[in-house]
Design an enzyme around this catalytic site. Sequence first.
Site, PDB file in Angstrom:
ATOM      1  N   MET A 283       0.840  -1.270   0.053  1.00 26.43           N
ATOM      2  CA  MET A 283       0.057   0.106   0.121  1.00 26.43           C
ATOM      3  C   MET A 283       0.854   1.266  -0.001  1.00 26.43           C
ATOM      4  SD  MET A 283      -0.890   2.413   2.131  1.00 26.43           S
ATOM      5  CE  MET A 283      -2.155   3.788   1.959  1.00 26.43           C
ATOM      6  N   GLU A 284       1.877   1.269   0.849  1.00 24.47           N
ATOM      7  CA  GLU A 284       2.849   2.481   0.864  1.00 24.47           C
ATOM      8  C   GLU A 284       3.555   2.780  -0.398  1.00 24.47           C
ATOM      9  OE1 GLU A 284       3.593   2.045   5.694  1.00 24.47           O
ATOM     10  OE2 GLU A 284       5.103   0.901   4.488  1.00 24.47           O
ATOM     11  N   LEU A 285       3.850   1.564  -0.995  1.00 19.45           N
ATOM     12  CA  LEU A 285       4.547   1.782  -2.313  1.00 19.45           C
ATOM     13  C   LEU A 285       3.863   2.575  -3.191  1.00 19.45           C
ATOM     14  CD1 LEU A 285       6.424  -1.730  -2.813  1.00 19.45           C
ATOM     15  CD2 LEU A 285       7.465   0.561  -2.109  1.00 19.45           C
TER      16      LEU A 285
ATOM     17  N   ALA B 144       3.228   6.141  -2.299  1.00 22.70           N
ATOM     18  CA  ALA B 144       4.428   6.898  -2.877  1.00 22.70           C
ATOM     19  C   ALA B 144       4.376   7.246  -4.225  1.00 22.70           C
ATOM     20  CB  ALA B 144       5.671   6.230  -2.339  1.00 22.70           C
TER      21      ALA B 144
END
EC number: 2.4.2.6
Length: 149
Positions: free
Chosen positions: A89-91, A94
């Site tokens: 999710m964070e990738l 970003a």
Amino acid sequence: MAGWFTETQNKAYKDAMSALNANPTIDLENSYVPLQNQYKDIRVDEHPEYLHDKEWAQATYNGDLVGIKTSDVMLGVYVPKEEDVGLGMELGYAMSQGKYVLLVIPDELYGESINLMSWGVADNVIKMSELATFDFNRPRYNFYDGAVY
């Protein structure tokens, strides 16, 4: 960074932090490291009961989003076959924020198949042994040598 829920993930996280400490092109002291920025300094690896605390969860989630928004680079330590959904999710987040996305894979796992979506958002994928000398002042695009699934 990485998940730190398994022994392999935890070792990869520690190896990455050691390499980053040795890298002269990164200001680690002023970088956002999620595990060092848990809400009220409560680490759920030490206090798993907070995984059921909505205040802790919401504040930690929002803190991580702020960390991504205010950083130049999203570095994800990726362990094939032990993907962390949160890292995925964070990738993606970003990438949506226009951040340079760098995946770092432990040397002994480099070349193994990785998730197509994680591969797709990465601007570059390197071996852990390359992290200490990676030039964060000159980020470049490159392909991953392994396959995807």
